[in-house]
Write a protein that holds these residues in place. Structure first.
Motif, mmCIF file in Angstrom:
data_model
loop_
_atom_site.group_PDB
_atom_site.id
_atom_site.type_symbol
_atom_site.label_atom_id
_atom_site.label_comp_id
_atom_site.label_asym_id
_atom_site.label_seq_id
_atom_site.Cartn_x
_atom_site.Cartn_y
_atom_site.Cartn_z
ATOM 1 N N ALA A 231 0.796 -1.230 0.000
ATOM 2 C CA ALA A 231 0.000 0.000 0.000
ATOM 3 C C ALA A 231 0.829 1.281 0.000
ATOM 4 C CB ALA A 231 -0.950 0.004 1.202
ATOM 5 N N LEU A 232 2.166 1.164 0.021
ATOM 6 C CA LEU A 232 3.017 2.358 -0.020
ATOM 7 C C LEU A 232 4.032 2.279 -1.154
ATOM 8 C CD1 LEU A 232 3.851 5.071 1.221
ATOM 9 C CD2 LEU A 232 5.376 3.829 2.760
ATOM 10 N N ASN A 233 4.974 1.344 -1.064
ATOM 11 C CA ASN A 233 6.030 1.273 -2.079
ATOM 12 C C ASN A 233 5.505 0.915 -3.461
ATOM 13 O OD1 ASN A 233 7.904 1.898 -0.108
ATOM 14 N ND2 ASN A 233 8.508 -0.226 0.255
ATOM 15 N N ALA A 234 4.648 -0.087 -3.534
ATOM 16 C CA ALA A 234 4.133 -0.511 -4.842
ATOM 17 C C ALA A 234 3.379 0.614 -5.551
ATOM 18 C CB ALA A 234 3.243 -1.753 -4.690
ATOM 19 N N PRO A 235 2.449 1.310 -4.877
ATOM 20 C CA PRO A 235 1.764 2.426 -5.539
ATOM 21 C C PRO A 235 2.706 3.559 -5.954
ATOM 22 C CG PRO A 235 0.550 1.725 -3.603
ATOM 23 C CD PRO A 235 1.870 1.015 -3.562
ATOM 24 N N LEU A 236 3.641 3.951 -5.074
ATOM 25 C CA LEU A 236 4.533 5.066 -5.403
ATOM 26 C C LEU A 236 5.489 4.709 -6.536
ATOM 27 C CD1 LEU A 236 5.406 6.589 -1.892
ATOM 28 C CD2 LEU A 236 3.761 7.415 -3.594
ATOM 29 N N LEU A 237 5.841 3.435 -6.659
ATOM 30 C CA LEU A 237 6.720 3.014 -7.754
ATOM 31 C C LEU A 237 6.030 3.145 -9.104
ATOM 32 C CD1 LEU A 237 8.931 2.073 -5.829
ATOM 33 C CD2 LEU A 237 8.985 -0.100 -7.031
ATOM 34 N N ASN A 238 4.712 2.933 -9.131
ATOM 35 C CA ASN A 238 3.985 2.949 -10.403
ATOM 36 C C ASN A 238 3.138 4.196 -10.608
ATOM 37 O OD1 ASN A 238 5.120 0.507 -11.056
ATOM 38 N ND2 ASN A 238 3.202 -0.525 -11.517
ATOM 39 N N GLY A 239 3.401 5.248 -9.806
ATOM 40 C CA GLY A 239 2.744 6.537 -10.056
ATOM 41 C C GLY A 239 1.346 6.696 -9.511
ATOM 42 N N SER A 240 0.946 5.838 -8.583
ATOM 43 C CA SER A 240 -0.384 5.956 -7.974
ATOM 44 C C SER A 240 -0.385 7.048 -6.909
ATOM 45 C CB SER A 240 -0.796 4.632 -7.328
ATOM 46 O OG SER A 240 -0.670 3.551 -8.220
ATOM 47 N N SER A 241 -1.582 7.356 -6.409
ATOM 48 C CA SER A 241 -1.719 8.245 -5.258
ATOM 49 C C SER A 241 -2.065 7.398 -4.044
ATOM 50 C CB SER A 241 -2.820 9.278 -5.496
ATOM 51 O OG SER A 241 -2.495 10.124 -6.579
ATOM 52 N N VAL A 242 -1.390 7.662 -2.933
ATOM 53 C CA VAL A 242 -1.630 6.916 -1.693
ATOM 54 C C VAL A 242 -2.488 7.770 -0.760
ATOM 55 C CG1 VAL A 242 -0.577 5.857 0.340
ATOM 56 C CG2 VAL A 242 0.535 5.661 -1.893
ATOM 57 N N ILE A 243 -3.569 7.185 -0.249
ATOM 58 C CA ILE A 243 -4.429 7.868 0.716
ATOM 59 C C ILE A 243 -4.010 7.369 2.094
ATOM 60 C CG2 ILE A 243 -6.802 8.317 1.441
ATOM 61 C CD1 ILE A 243 -7.612 7.307 -1.446
ATOM 62 N N ILE A 244 -3.280 8.203 2.839
ATOM 63 C CA ILE A 244 -2.749 7.803 4.134
ATOM 64 C C ILE A 244 -3.833 7.960 5.200
ATOM 65 C CG2 ILE A 244 -0.978 8.229 5.877
ATOM 66 C CD1 ILE A 244 0.756 9.447 3.664
ATOM 67 N N VAL A 245 -4.186 6.853 5.836
ATOM 68 C CA VAL A 245 -5.205 6.848 6.886
ATOM 69 C C VAL A 245 -4.512 6.511 8.210
ATOM 70 C CG1 VAL A 245 -7.392 5.871 7.660
ATOM 71 C CG2 VAL A 245 -6.911 6.066 5.203
ATOM 72 N N PRO A 246 -4.561 7.419 9.198
ATOM 73 C CA PRO A 246 -3.806 7.211 10.444
ATOM 74 C C PRO A 246 -4.134 5.923 11.179
ATOM 75 C CG PRO A 246 -4.608 9.457 10.313
ATOM 76 C CD PRO A 246 -5.246 8.709 9.182
ATOM 77 N N ARG A 247 -5.425 5.561 11.208
ATOM 78 C CA ARG A 247 -5.823 4.328 11.898
ATOM 79 C C ARG A 247 -7.102 3.789 11.256
ATOM 80 N NH1 ARG A 247 -6.592 8.639 14.737
ATOM 81 N NH2 ARG A 247 -4.549 8.451 15.704
ATOM 82 N N PHE A 248 -7.289 2.494 11.381
ATOM 83 C CA PHE A 248 -8.448 1.868 10.746
ATOM 84 C C PHE A 248 -9.724 2.088 11.549
ATOM 85 C CE2 PHE A 248 -11.360 -1.777 10.519
ATOM 86 C CZ PHE A 248 -11.699 -1.728 9.180
ATOM 87 N N SER A 249 -10.750 2.529 10.834
ATOM 88 C CA SER A 249 -12.107 2.624 11.370
ATOM 89 C C SER A 249 -13.034 2.314 10.211
ATOM 90 C CB SER A 249 -12.387 4.027 11.911
ATOM 91 O OG SER A 249 -13.785 4.274 11.960
ATOM 92 N N PRO A 250 -13.935 1.340 10.338
ATOM 93 C CA PRO A 250 -14.791 0.988 9.193
ATOM 94 C C PRO A 250 -15.585 2.176 8.657
ATOM 95 C CG PRO A 250 -15.547 -0.068 11.236
ATOM 96 C CD PRO A 250 -14.197 0.494 11.504
ATOM 97 N N GLY A 251 -16.117 3.011 9.570
ATOM 98 C CA GLY A 251 -16.872 4.183 9.118
ATOM 99 C C GLY A 251 -16.006 5.125 8.302
ATOM 100 N N ASP A 252 -14.759 5.337 8.756
ATOM 101 C CA ASP A 252 -13.838 6.212 8.030
ATOM 102 C C ASP A 252 -13.502 5.652 6.653
ATOM 103 O OD1 ASP A 252 -13.793 7.930 10.152
ATOM 104 O OD2 ASP A 252 -11.826 7.297 10.908
#
Length: 519
Positions: A231-252
């Motif tokens: 979810a970090l290196n693979a997306p950044l290597l191929n030009g994706s955008s990463v949505i950084i979420v501080p902690r998991f919450s199903p509603g979020d």
């Protein structure tokens, strides 16, 4: 090639395209690359040389991304550490890992003050500011004995130059040391080279067809190898955008998926369980997702089917371990996916199933899963004997029991050390868990072996059920008898409000075993 160098190339190619989103902010590839160079330059000015070790005690944040790529660009070796570990656990890794500089949350400054004498190798602490509560007493760091070692992240990056020239790095240089969970003793540091890290991120991204049109949710902890690669290196290597979420919450997750029109979500089975159980959730909540990825633990087939039926999005289950950077298998996107399987070997990686002598077993037979490829670690830090035992003739012995079918799909049967032997018969906890998960009232389950005077071991289940259902032990035992051989049926079932989990959401069988043994 290495991931930090590739980020620089992507900054030239993608420029103003968002590299990441975080809360109400975002950063372009060009801005991220400049911050990474500044961090690397500041580290070098501080006296960090190629091969020195930098520890990261951070949660999911831009700080983590900048520090990771910046330290790598400076030629340092990065050691990510769970910031909520106990002081004893943190101290062990910092000392054993020969960490020279720590990048950590400002909340940990009191810990460093308290442990200063026990951490003689730590020369500098770069602290990252966190939002303060209204009733929180401000900390006057100028009065601390560690004050001369402290530097704020913001001022530290500001002191560096974006014109930093990176040292020449070799593909066999150690990039990251990941300390394993240490369920059987002290954690061991798996040394991943630049080749290991880059190749696995690239092969994973290509296998899952992650590209510049994707927006990938990173809610798994970044200090864990699953998030780090998938979810970090693979997306950044191929030009994706990463949505950084501080902690998991199903509603979020539902809100963020809609707001950013996210296309890829990676999680552990527990997260999928929370999403399925979330009240009023429906297919519209995850409509933009083209792919969900599951790993970290085996996903119960009943849960996988429930999730896919409810949200109409495919889940590709995979497999990996820290020592393999981590990914070795994934269910393919262009061929039939098999529920319950971890899929086939990804490109450039070989998997096979062997017996106790290291010989490949026939199709369908259970044995130990072994792995070979450019992703396999260099070895364990300062543990040559353990390294030689783990890697034999180029094959990494995973300690997981598996089988392979005629089409090359692998199935994890269980952890070798978790297998239960009842009166000479092998019982795999996952098989019993799969049956219990298929009961409509069961939310979570974990199965362990407990001592038994007559049969050596017996099967014990810990179960979380839906609150509104009045489920009894007798009901679940009878249900198991319908689907399992007599020796596999749990001899006891304990109902819990929730199961113990680590920070990635993985159920901790070890804690449950300790609970039984210490009762």
């Amino acid at each position: 090639m290495n991931i930090s160098k590739k980020l620089h190339e992507n900054a030239l190619q993608f420029g103003d395209k968002p590299a990441y989103y975080f809360l109400n902010t975002q950063s372009s590839y060009r801005e991220l690359d400049a911050a990474v160079s500044k961090f690397a330059d500041a580290l070098t000015k501080m006296g960090v040389h190629k091969g020195d070790h930098v520890g990261l005690l951070l949660g999911n944040s831009p700080h983590f991304v900048i520090a990771l790529y910046g330290a790598l660009r400076a030629g340092a070796t990065v050691i990510p550490i769970n910031p909520i570990y106990t002081p004893e656990e943190i101290g062990y890794i910092l000392n054993n890992g020969d960490v020279k500089v720590v990048v950590g949350l400002d909340l940990l400054i009191p810990l460093f003050e308290k442990m200063s004498a026990a951490l003689p190798k730590v020369e500098q602490v770069i602290y990252c500011e966190t939002p303060k509560q209204d009733d929180q007493e401000p900390l006057d760091i100028t009065k601390l004995s560690v004050y001369p070692k402290l530097k704020s992240f913001t001022s530290f990056v500001g002191s560096g130059s974006h014109l930093f020239e990176a040292p020449e790095l070799q593909e066999e240089d150690v990039a990251i040391i990941l300390y394993t969970s240490g369920t059987t003793g002290k954690p061991k540091g798996a040394m991943l080279t630049h080749k290991n890290v880059f190749s696995n991120a690239k092969d994973t991204a290509d296998y899952l067809k992650i590209n510049e049109t994707d927006r990938v949710i990173a809610t798994l902890p970044m200090f864990h190898v699953f998030c780090l690669t998938v979810a970090l290196n693979a997306p950044l290597l191929n030009g994706s955008s990463v949505i950084i979420v501080p902690r998991f919450s199903p509603g979020d997750i539902f809100t963020i998926t809609k707001e950013f029109q996210a296309t890829v979500f990676a999680g552990v089975p527990t997260m999928y369980n929370f999403l399925v159980q979330f009240p009023d959730a429906n297919v519209e909540d995850l409509k933009s997702l083209r792919l969900c990825i599951s790993g970290g633990a085996s996903m119960p087939v009943a849960l996988l089917k429930s999730f896919e039926q409810k949200f109409e999005v495919a889940v590709s289950e995979g497999y990996g371990l820290s020592e393999a950077s981590p990914v070795t298998c994934f269910n393919p996107l262009d061929r039939p996916r098999k529920p319950g399987s971890i899929g086939q070997s990804i490109v450039n990686v070989e998997n096979k199933v062997v017996n106790e002598l290291g010989e490949e077993v026939p199709v369908g037979e259970v044995g130990e899963l072994v792995v070979r490829g450019p992703n396999v670690m260099k070895g364990y830090y300062k543990l040559p004997e353990d390294s030689a035992h783990a890697i034999r003739d180029g094959w990494l012995f995973t300690g997981d029991l598996a089988r392979m079918d005629e089409e090359g799909y692998f199935y994890i049967v269980d952890r070798k050390k978790d297998m239960i032997i009842v009166g000479g018969y092998n019982v795999y906890p996952r098989e019993v868990e799969e049956v219990l998960y298929s009961h409509p009232s069961v939310v979570e389950v974990a199965v362990i072996g407990i001592p038994d005077e007559n049969f050596g071991e017996a099967v014990k289940s810990f179960v979380v059920t839906k609150k509104e259902d009045n489920v009894t032990t007798e009901m679940l035992v009878e249900f198991c008898k319908e689907h399992l051989a007599k020796y596999k049926v749990p001899s006891s079932i304990e109902f819990l409000e929730e199961l113990p989990k680590n920070t990635t959401g993985k159920i901790l069988r070890r804690s449950l075993k300790d609970k039984v043994l210490n009762a």
